[in-house]
Write a protein that holds these residues in place. Structure first.
Motif, short mmCIF file in Angstrom:
data_model
loop_
_atom_site.label_atom_id
_atom_site.label_comp_id
_atom_site.label_asym_id
_atom_site.label_seq_id
_atom_site.Cartn_x
_atom_site.Cartn_y
_atom_site.Cartn_z
N MET A 107 31.11 28.97 36.96
CA MET A 107 31.96 30.11 36.59
C MET A 107 31.99 30.22 35.07
O MET A 107 32.13 29.21 34.37
CB MET A 107 33.36 29.89 37.15
N GLU A 119 35.10 34.02 31.57
CA GLU A 119 35.94 35.12 32.06
C GLU A 119 36.20 35.02 33.56
O GLU A 119 36.87 35.89 34.12
CB GLU A 119 35.29 36.46 31.72
N GLY A 120 35.65 34.01 34.19
CA GLY A 120 35.92 33.80 35.60
C GLY A 120 34.90 34.40 36.54
O GLY A 120 35.14 34.49 37.75
N ARG A 121 33.74 34.83 36.03
CA ARG A 121 32.68 35.37 36.89
C ARG A 121 31.88 34.23 37.51
O ARG A 121 31.63 33.21 36.86
CB ARG A 121 31.72 36.27 36.11
N GLU A 176 40.77 30.02 47.16
CA GLU A 176 40.09 30.93 46.24
C GLU A 176 38.74 31.38 46.78
O GLU A 176 38.42 32.58 46.79
CB GLU A 176 39.89 30.24 44.88
N PHE A 224 37.54 39.53 47.17
CA PHE A 224 37.20 39.51 45.75
C PHE A 224 35.71 39.81 45.59
O PHE A 224 34.88 39.17 46.25
CB PHE A 224 37.48 38.12 45.14
N SER A 244 33.38 39.82 39.83
CA SER A 244 34.62 40.20 39.15
C SER A 244 35.08 39.10 38.20
O SER A 244 34.78 37.92 38.37
CB SER A 244 35.72 40.46 40.19
N THR A 245 35.83 39.52 37.17
CA THR A 245 36.44 38.57 36.24
C THR A 245 37.81 38.14 36.78
O THR A 245 38.36 38.77 37.68
CB THR A 245 36.62 39.18 34.85
N LYS A 246 38.35 37.11 36.18
CA LYS A 246 39.68 36.63 36.59
C LYS A 246 40.73 37.71 36.38
O LYS A 246 41.62 37.92 37.21
CB LYS A 246 40.03 35.38 35.79
N GLU A 247 40.60 38.45 35.27
CA GLU A 247 41.56 39.52 34.97
C GLU A 247 41.45 40.65 35.99
O GLU A 247 42.46 41.19 36.45
CB GLU A 247 41.30 40.05 33.56
N ARG A 272 40.46 40.40 39.03
CA ARG A 272 40.99 39.93 40.32
C ARG A 272 42.51 39.94 40.33
O ARG A 272 43.13 40.26 41.35
CB ARG A 272 40.45 38.53 40.63
N ALA A 273 43.12 39.62 39.21
CA ALA A 273 44.59 39.66 39.12
C ALA A 273 45.10 41.09 39.29
O ALA A 273 46.10 41.32 39.99
CB ALA A 273 45.05 39.08 37.78
#
Length: 667
Positions: free
Chosen positions: A307, A310-312, A335, A344, A348-351, A353-354
């Motif tokens: 990952m 940015e969480g991708r 997750e 998800f 996608s990035t973590k932001e 997804r939020a």
């Protein structure tokens, strides 16, 4: 007029009359106008007629016997009245048990008038279950108003119903959707119900003592109850249910047995290899099954390494392969399942997804508020919502109650399970709730521990499983046909044996397919099995290869011990909770490698597994069948994906694992 029985109205017609003095000298008929309904309640179809002025309660239902001038009254016995105390549970069985626990008394003739109570209320109402119907007599065409006479299995004839507004044929068409009607060879005016021996009970726990019409009806309308019940209790009764009522009838050939299943699931054709669209599969050498090993579950460290900042997810194919080969450690499931199920997006990035979760949370609670805000008065006028709620409450109370997340009374897990299923009814009101769906949601809710995330994962899972639960059950038909095709390629001899034992239609696999093995493995093993299947590796319809793996593992015992129809059904049922999930995953993967390495893979199998075929090889020897084209398929991609990442004990060089696997996909 008294309210009709609650349930889904399948047919309703006003202007249906009883001529109360038919055939009585020259007296003028006394016409009693009423409403005829066909109502589906739970899994029973009820035919109900009542006069327009009927204000009777269910304890005074009447029917006419022999002719329409002598009346039989159904009354409760004193003992029965006593048994209906305030402490008696209100249930479907209690509501309708008056149909089978009534005493009869002959009423005097009424000189052609409608029989009435002392207070003047009409007493001609009747209802009966379609399972009790023996025959329907119709009038000759062109002879006045069309009429129908229902004769029940106890030879009680109900009053002739005259259709002054026509539409009697519409009623017949409605009934034919739920029961098979055949023209009598002695009298073309009489339609005979295809009556069969008693076989299975409508009880969830006990499958005895129900007309076989009920078995077929439940298989069509309620596959959950039929297939989730304890098949181990079924002996010759289930076989008898597929025979005609003639006690001298002998075992039927497999083709006829398949026809009986086709009555229950219209369109189900499994063993009819000569039908258009089927490719005859014979004598194809798949070669030896390769040795396959599995690795340890994906760790949190492995997940985090794949990952970016940015969480991708960096390499989706690599992660999917790791999950396919070993599953996930439990801490990752909350997750990772959201990615596997499509809640998800993988890129996608973590932001992002939020933000998605926030939007989906709002959407979920808006739908939840819809059913939460329905008042009791509103719900009284919404039979479908009532039925959905009733089924959900019944199923929630018996879903995974031995699991700590759901055990005990007033468990918050049960409330979440109930609320999530009710909200899904608002999301997809056409489908609503069908028994079995609670089995699919339960593990999702257990892992997510959050009704919103569990709901959206469930929505994605139901997108895959939707056809299994539709009224026409198209998904089940297709999967059983495909499974038969794969099994015939894998072991045609075993298929022939099953057919010789009237088991070629693979009905014993119905439960496996309906809820994806949920009742066959332990709860923890199901978590592993599902996440492996969700990777969609190594091919399409891997769950069908899991079925093949289980059946091939049991083939020797079934054939060596000469199991018949009942023994096969009993044996397969008793495998529940005894199957080694890692062994079956290895075996199914080995079967997939066998098939995908085959240079003469039949077109039908290529399509089932989603393999792109190369040019036709017309000169290849496929056995006795010379009509079908023979296909070869590329195997390099699958061989790379399927190469064991570690040895069977889970050890291996992690650097080598990474380099081997990452080379499979574009950078």
């Amino acid at each position: 007029m008294a309210a009709p029985p609650s349930g889904k109205v399948l047919y309703e017609q006003e202007g249906v009359f009883i001529h109360s003095s038919c055939g009585k000298n020259d007296d003028q008929d006394s016409l009693i106008s009423g409403v005829l309904r066909v109502i589906e309640k739970e899994n029973e179809v009820i035919v109900d007629w009542r006069p327009l002025d009927d204000t009777l309660d269910a304890s005074n239902i009447l029917c006419a016997g022999k002719d329409s001038s002598s009346v039989v009254e159904w009354t409760q016995t004193p003992k029965e009245k006593c048994s209906r105390g305030a402490d008696r549970p209100s249930s479907y069985e209690a509501e309708w048990d008056m149909v089978t626990t009534v005493s009869f008394k002959k009423k005097p003739h009424s000189n052609g008038d409608a029989t009435t109570h002392a207070n003047g209320e009409s007493k001609w109402s009747f209802l009966f279950s379609l399972a009790d119907l023996k025959s329907i007599k119709q009038n000759k065409e062109g002879m006045g108003w069309s009429y129908l006479v229902f004769c029940l299995k106890d030879d009680v004839k109900l009053p002739a119903l005259h259709f002054h507004h026509g539409d009697s044929k519409l009623l017949i068409k409605c009934l034919e959707k739920h029961v098979v009607l055949n023209e009598s060879p002695q009298d073309k005016r009489i339609l005979l119900v295809n009556s069969q021996n008693k076989s299975l009970s409508q009880s969830f726990e006990n499958l005895f003592d129900e007309p076989s019409y009920g078995l077929l009806q439940k298989l069509k309308k309620d596959p959950y109850t039929v297939t989730m019940g304890r098949f181990s209790k079924v002996t010759n009764y289930i076989f008898d249910s597929f025979r005609l009522s003639d006690p001298s009838s002998q075992r039927r050939p497999p083709s006829e047995m398949a026809d009986f299943l086709n009555d229950a699931i219209p369109g189900l054709k499994i063993n009819q290899q000569e039908e258009p669209g089927f490719e005859v599969i014979t004598r194809i050498d798949l070669g030896k099954q390769p040795e396959v090993s599995r690795r340890e579950p994906v760790s949190a460290e492995e997940w985090a390494k794949n990952m970016d900042s940015e969480g991708r997810i960096l390499n989706v194919d690599y992660i999917k392969q790791l999950i396919f080969k070993g599953g996930l450690c439990h801490t990752l499931r909350k997750e990772a399942w959201k990615f596997l199920l499509g809640y998800f997006p993988w890129n996608s990035t973590k932001e992002e997804r939020a933000y998605l979760q926030k939007r989906k949370t709002d959407e979920y609670f808006r739908m939840k508020l819809q059913w939460k805000s329905v008042s009791e008065e509103q719900e009284k006028r919404n039979s479908r919502l009532r039925d959905y709620r009733s089924l959900i409450e019944k199923d929630v109370n018996r879903t995974d109650r031995t699991n700590k997340f759901y055990e005990g009374e007033d468990n918050p897990g049960l409330i979440l399970l109930h609320d999530t299923l009710m909200t899904y009814c608002m999301y997809d009101f056409d489908l609503g709730y069908v028994q079995g769906m609670s089995d699919l949601l339960s593990p999702l809710l257990y892992v997510m521990e959050n009704e919103v995330d569990a709901f959206w994962c469930f929505v994605s899972y139901m997108d895959q499983m939707h056809q299994n639960f539709e009224e026409q059950m198209q998904g089940m038909k297709t999967q059983l046909i495909q499974l038969s095709t794969l099994l015939r390629l894998l072991d045609s001899g075993f298929c022939s044996y099953l057919e010789s034992q009237d088991s070629g239609y693979l009905y014993f696999c119905f439960r496996w397919l309906l809820i994806r093995f949920k009742r066959e493995f332990s709860f923890q093993d199901i978590l592993r099995l599902w996440e492996v299947m969700w990777t969609e590796l190594p091919c399409q319809n891997f769950h069908l290869l899991l079925c093949c793996a289980i059946l091939e593992s049991e083939k020797q015992q079934i054939m060596d011990k000469h199991y018949g129809f009942n023994e096969i059904l009993k044996h397969i049922n008793e495998l529940s909770m005894k199957i080694d999930v890692e062994y079956i995953l290895c075996k199914a993967e080995a079967i997939s490698m066998q098939m995908m390495n085959c240079k003469e893979l039949p077109q039908a199998v290529s399509e089932i597994l989603g393999i792109e075929s190369s040019s036709v090889t017309p000169d290849s020897d496929t056995g006795e069948d010379e009509s079908g084209a023979v296909l070869s398929c590329p195997t390099s991609l699958y061989q790379s994906i399927s190469t064991p990442v570690t040895a069977a004990n889970g050890t291996g060089d992690s650097t080598q694992q990474m380099s081997e696997t990452q080379s499979l996909t574009p950078a």
